[in-house]
Motif scaffolding. Sequence first.
Motif, PDB file in Angstrom:
ATOM      1  N   SER A  35       0.810  -1.216   0.000  1.00  0.00           N
ATOM      2  CA  SER A  35       0.000   0.000   0.000  1.00  0.00           C
ATOM      3  C   SER A  35       0.846   1.270   0.000  1.00  0.00           C
ATOM      4  N   ALA A  53      -4.978   3.105  12.120  1.00  0.00           N
ATOM      5  CA  ALA A  53      -6.183   2.291  11.960  1.00  0.00           C
ATOM      6  C   ALA A  53      -5.883   0.982  11.218  1.00  0.00           C
ATOM      7  N   ASN A  54      -6.783   0.059  11.328  1.00  0.00           N
ATOM      8  CA  ASN A  54      -6.687  -1.207  10.588  1.00  0.00           C
ATOM      9  C   ASN A  54      -6.532  -0.905   9.102  1.00  0.00           C
ATOM     10  N   GLY A  55      -5.626  -1.614   8.460  1.00  0.00           N
ATOM     11  CA  GLY A  55      -5.469  -1.495   7.015  1.00  0.00           C
ATOM     12  C   GLY A  55      -4.662  -0.299   6.551  1.00  0.00           C
ATOM     13  N   GLY A  57      -1.471   0.149   6.817  1.00  0.00           N
ATOM     14  CA  GLY A  57      -0.171  -0.219   6.231  1.00  0.00           C
ATOM     15  C   GLY A  57       0.937  -0.467   7.245  1.00  0.00           C
ATOM     16  N   THR A  59       1.588  -3.346   9.116  1.00  0.00           N
ATOM     17  CA  THR A  59       2.225  -4.650   8.896  1.00  0.00           C
ATOM     18  C   THR A  59       3.009  -4.637   7.584  1.00  0.00           C
ATOM     19  N   ASP A  81       3.074 -10.282  -5.323  1.00  0.00           N
ATOM     20  CA  ASP A  81       1.909  -9.710  -4.637  1.00  0.00           C
ATOM     21  C   ASP A  81       2.255  -8.458  -3.843  1.00  0.00           C
ATOM     22  N   ARG A  83       3.955  -6.018  -4.978  1.00  0.00           N
ATOM     23  CA  ARG A  83       4.021  -4.851  -5.874  1.00  0.00           C
ATOM     24  C   ARG A  83       2.837  -3.942  -5.606  1.00  0.00           C
ATOM     25  N   PHE A  84       3.101  -2.645  -5.566  1.00  0.00           N
ATOM     26  CA  PHE A  84       2.056  -1.652  -5.349  1.00  0.00           C
ATOM     27  C   PHE A  84       0.925  -1.881  -6.347  1.00  0.00           C
ATOM     28  N   ARG A  86      -0.208  -4.409  -7.231  1.00  0.00           N
ATOM     29  CA  ARG A  86       0.186  -5.593  -8.002  1.00  0.00           C
ATOM     30  C   ARG A  86       0.616  -5.267  -9.416  1.00  0.00           C
ATOM     31  N   GLU A 336       1.508  -6.250  16.265  1.00  0.00           N
ATOM     32  CA  GLU A 336       0.313  -6.353  17.128  1.00  0.00           C
ATOM     33  C   GLU A 336       0.631  -7.019  18.454  1.00  0.00           C
ATOM     34  N   THR A 365      -2.810  -0.656  16.907  1.00  0.00           N
ATOM     35  CA  THR A 365      -3.765   0.324  16.390  1.00  0.00           C
ATOM     36  C   THR A 365      -3.761   1.591  17.259  1.00  0.00           C
TER      37      THR A 365
END
Length: 411
Positions: A35, A53-55, A57, A59, A81, A83-84, A86, A336, A365
């Motif tokens: 991301s 927040a979740n998602g 970036g 991880t 996978d 790749r920005f 993809r 986490e 988070t």
Amino acid sequence: MTGASASLDRPHDYAAPASAPAPHITALRLTHFRSHAALTLNCVGGAMVLTGANGIGKTNVLEALSMLAPGRGLRSAAFDDMRFERRLDWTVSADIQTAQGAVRAGIGWQNGARKLRIDGANGKLDDIAHILPQLWLTPAMDRLFVDGASGRRKFLDRFAQSLDATLSKALSGYEKAMRERNRLLHEGNMSAAANGWLDGLEEAMALHGVAIAAARLTALDALAVGLAAIPEAAFPRAEIALAGSLEAGLRQQSALEVEDAFRARLAAARGLDGAAGRTLEGPHRSDLQVVYAAKNMPAADCSTGEQKALLVGLILAQAHSVAAQRGDVPILLLDEVAAHLDRHRRGALAEILHALGGQSWITGTDKEAFDGFDTVFGTAFATVHMPDDIKPTAPSRHDINAEQASLGSKS
Ligand SMILES: Nc1ncnc2c1ncn2[C@@H]1O[C@H](COP(=O)(O)OP(=O)(O)OP(=O)(O)O)[C@@H](O)[C@H]1O
Ligand SMILES: [Mg+2]
């Protein structure tokens, strides 16, 4: 005392192994990594805390760091996978400060191949692993004790590799020979030529298998030393054992004897293995057994929180052992980790990480989970709250070309 510092208990007397100033990343640059179209982080040597927040970036950043270690990274994902969107090839580059000086390492995925540069020259991941050992703990590992043996084997092997870089060659050599043997047995070709070929493959399996078992036993003993060093009041002590025929053999016999005996058993098991479609015995079947020592309870039967605390204890013990044996504290990627720990254990985590003296990358988070870390780490503490602190700007063509050109077109 501030409100923040009051929120952590600091009761632990952990004695870290004496080591040289720990290698750490001073700057991290990502282009087109999942991301993150472009991201630059200037880093402190202690705790790098990523929140948001979740998602958002978090991880993904840890996964990018794990590209600097041998293997496929902390998600075991496909490089394509990463790749920005993809579609655009990625690069991860890091300025690393070591006791011997600064090193710039860059890795990139270009046209379906991995390219690695160390200080402007082609390099190998083993070289970076040597400069900057890495260990990680992710939520996917929460099921380590409950799921099958293969996860636990990989967990031990990753640690064993950070003590003994030759293990990865033995592991891949063993796998390759075993796959080939399985294929031949499956075809059922019993000609003299096929038998001769099988002899050679079994010899390779026996040779690599004993090397694998020996490296695991060394790692197991080192881990036991590390576990004893982590205060039990902070994280429950795990008792560990290794179930595996070659490992057990090596405790009793010489490497040569174990190798000969395994080769003979493989030859005798051709019929059985052929019928089963796989090799029934060998180091690919070994298991790391973990027991919550104070309760004499198999880890699989412990509560979710107890299992998490056992895992964190194991990772800290691994870090301790790597530091003690190699003199370099590994960087730790702890995804986490704080959310699952109570206040007491969060305090213990901060204390032990700080005493170890290495760089830790920790995600969560909420900022609040890290209250008091600043008091423990002082200036060696930074929080990056996403997205506010990362200003996601599209990389200029110039930046991308520069990063990719620095990786060179050949490796
Ligand atoms: N190849 C890719 N290109 C662009 N975006 C991607 C790619 N792969 C994954 N993502 C996006 O990255 C995001 C996940 O990022 P990440 O796992 O780092 O989140 P996180 O901050 O760790 O969240 P959480 O708190 O839920 O763990 C998802 O929104 C996902 O859609
Ligand atoms: Mg995450």
